[in-house]
Design a protein around this motif. Structure first.
Motif, mmCIF file in Angstrom:
data_model
loop_
_atom_site.group_PDB
_atom_site.id
_atom_site.type_symbol
_atom_site.label_atom_id
_atom_site.label_comp_id
_atom_site.label_asym_id
_atom_site.label_seq_id
_atom_site.Cartn_x
_atom_site.Cartn_y
_atom_site.Cartn_z
ATOM 1 N N LEU A 16 -0.645 -19.355 6.514
ATOM 2 C CA LEU A 16 -1.435 -18.415 5.547
ATOM 3 C C LEU A 16 -1.567 -19.170 3.960
ATOM 4 C CD1 LEU A 16 0.179 -14.984 6.701
ATOM 5 C CD2 LEU A 16 -1.888 -16.156 7.492
ATOM 6 N N GLY A 17 -0.570 -20.210 3.790
ATOM 7 C CA GLY A 17 -0.740 -20.789 2.325
ATOM 8 C C GLY A 17 0.120 -20.440 1.601
ATOM 9 N N LYS A 19 -0.270 -20.000 -1.484
ATOM 10 C CA LYS A 19 -0.758 -18.754 -2.631
ATOM 11 C C LYS A 19 -0.692 -17.411 -2.053
ATOM 12 C CE LYS A 19 -3.275 -17.751 -6.550
ATOM 13 N NZ LYS A 19 -2.890 -16.773 -7.165
ATOM 14 N N SER A 20 -1.253 -17.361 -0.835
ATOM 15 C CA SER A 20 -1.635 -16.106 -0.424
ATOM 16 C C SER A 20 -0.434 -15.375 0.064
ATOM 17 C CB SER A 20 -2.596 -16.147 0.607
ATOM 18 O OG SER A 20 -3.060 -17.235 0.918
ATOM 19 N N VAL A 21 0.882 -15.967 0.383
ATOM 20 C CA VAL A 21 1.735 -15.167 0.797
ATOM 21 C C VAL A 21 2.712 -14.752 -0.360
ATOM 22 C CG1 VAL A 21 4.058 -15.222 2.162
ATOM 23 C CG2 VAL A 21 2.028 -16.511 2.887
ATOM 24 N N THR A 22 3.094 -13.448 -0.539
ATOM 25 C CA THR A 22 3.886 -12.954 -1.347
ATOM 26 C C THR A 22 5.333 -12.568 -0.856
ATOM 27 O OG1 THR A 22 3.362 -10.464 -0.984
ATOM 28 C CG2 THR A 22 1.749 -11.790 -2.487
ATOM 29 N N ASP A 25 5.086 -9.764 1.212
ATOM 30 C CA ASP A 25 4.654 -10.152 2.571
ATOM 31 C C ASP A 25 5.908 -10.686 3.712
ATOM 32 O OD1 ASP A 25 1.845 -9.325 2.086
ATOM 33 O OD2 ASP A 25 1.485 -11.608 1.544
ATOM 34 N N LYS A 44 9.761 -16.719 -6.392
ATOM 35 C CA LYS A 44 9.085 -17.319 -5.275
ATOM 36 C C LYS A 44 9.037 -18.751 -5.642
ATOM 37 C CE LYS A 44 4.367 -17.609 -3.121
ATOM 38 N NZ LYS A 44 2.789 -17.087 -3.357
ATOM 39 N N THR A 93 -4.141 -24.143 6.400
ATOM 40 C CA THR A 93 -4.312 -23.731 4.881
ATOM 41 C C THR A 93 -4.257 -24.729 3.852
ATOM 42 O OG1 THR A 93 -2.085 -23.318 4.792
ATOM 43 C CG2 THR A 93 -3.483 -21.430 5.599
ATOM 44 N N GLN A 98 -2.506 -26.550 -1.878
ATOM 45 C CA GLN A 98 -2.063 -25.470 -2.519
ATOM 46 C C GLN A 98 -0.669 -25.906 -3.536
ATOM 47 O OE1 GLN A 98 -1.833 -21.935 -0.127
ATOM 48 N NE2 GLN A 98 -3.914 -21.951 0.529
ATOM 49 N N TYR A 102 -0.896 -24.964 -7.402
ATOM 50 C CA TYR A 102 0.028 -23.834 -7.638
ATOM 51 C C TYR A 102 1.285 -24.256 -8.210
ATOM 52 C CZ TYR A 102 -4.357 -21.513 -6.216
ATOM 53 O OH TYR A 102 -5.550 -21.074 -6.056
#
Length: 181
Positions: A16-17, A19-22, A25, A44, A93, A98, A102
């Motif tokens: 999912l990447g 950035k998108s995974v918290t 999640d 993180k 992804t 990423q 980031y």
């Protein structure tokens, strides 16, 4: 528990990447509280750092096993490509992009480690290929190994090779063919 978190986070980050995974999640996917994750990772960024290091070690160990087979250098490159693409889930992804955007410090450290490992692996592959008469004996092994690394990293540049237009698996095949010819 820490290993389970690393495994699930790696799976999610690669699919999912980064950035998108918290953290939420990951906790939800594992059926644990966020506090459980924070007991093992302070934030993180620390989790991303450990995941990238863990994935790097796993991929390196897999590549080492392939190289120990001492097979034809050309077949070896394709087997390494198959293994890494399978493990990295085709990098749908663009984790490299990423990480660079980031988590630049983690990306920079990882890139240096990748370079060191690839230099050794590709130099050995090229040397064996020349000795076996599969590669031209006039190539400059040091130069070609660096160009190979640069090319492998370059084809993962999603600005240059947009994922909607180019599948990484396909361009890796194209790149290997280009490199070998």
């Amino acid at each position: 528990m820490k290993d389970k978190i690393l495994h699930k986070a790696a799976e999610m980050f690669l699919s999912l990447g980064f950035k998108s995974v918290t953290m939420d999640d990951i906790a939800a996917e594992m059926g644990v509280s966020k506090k459980t994750i924070y007991n093992h990772f302070s934030n993180k960024t620390e989790l991303v750092k450990e995941v990238t290091s863990s994935v790097f070690e796993i991929v390196c160990n897999g590549i080492d096993l392939i190289c120990l087979k001492d097979s034809n250098p050309i077949e070896e490159l394709y087997e390494i490509k198959r293994f890494t693409m399978e493990y990295m889930k085709g990098e749908k992804t663009s984790p490299q992009h990423q990480l660079q955007k980031y988590y630049p410090k983690i990306f920079s450290n990882l890139k240096k480690r990748q370079f060191d490992v690839m230099q050794e692996c590709i130099t050995e592959n090229l040397t064996r290929g020349v000795e076996e008469g599969l590669y031209r004996d006039t190539i400059d092994v040091g130069f070609i190994s660096r160009i190979y690394f640069h090319g492998v990293m370059g084809i993962k540049d999603i600005d240059l090779f947009p994922l909607k237009q180019f599948s990484l698996n396909k361009i890796m095949d194209f790149y290997l063919e280009y490199h070998l010819r």
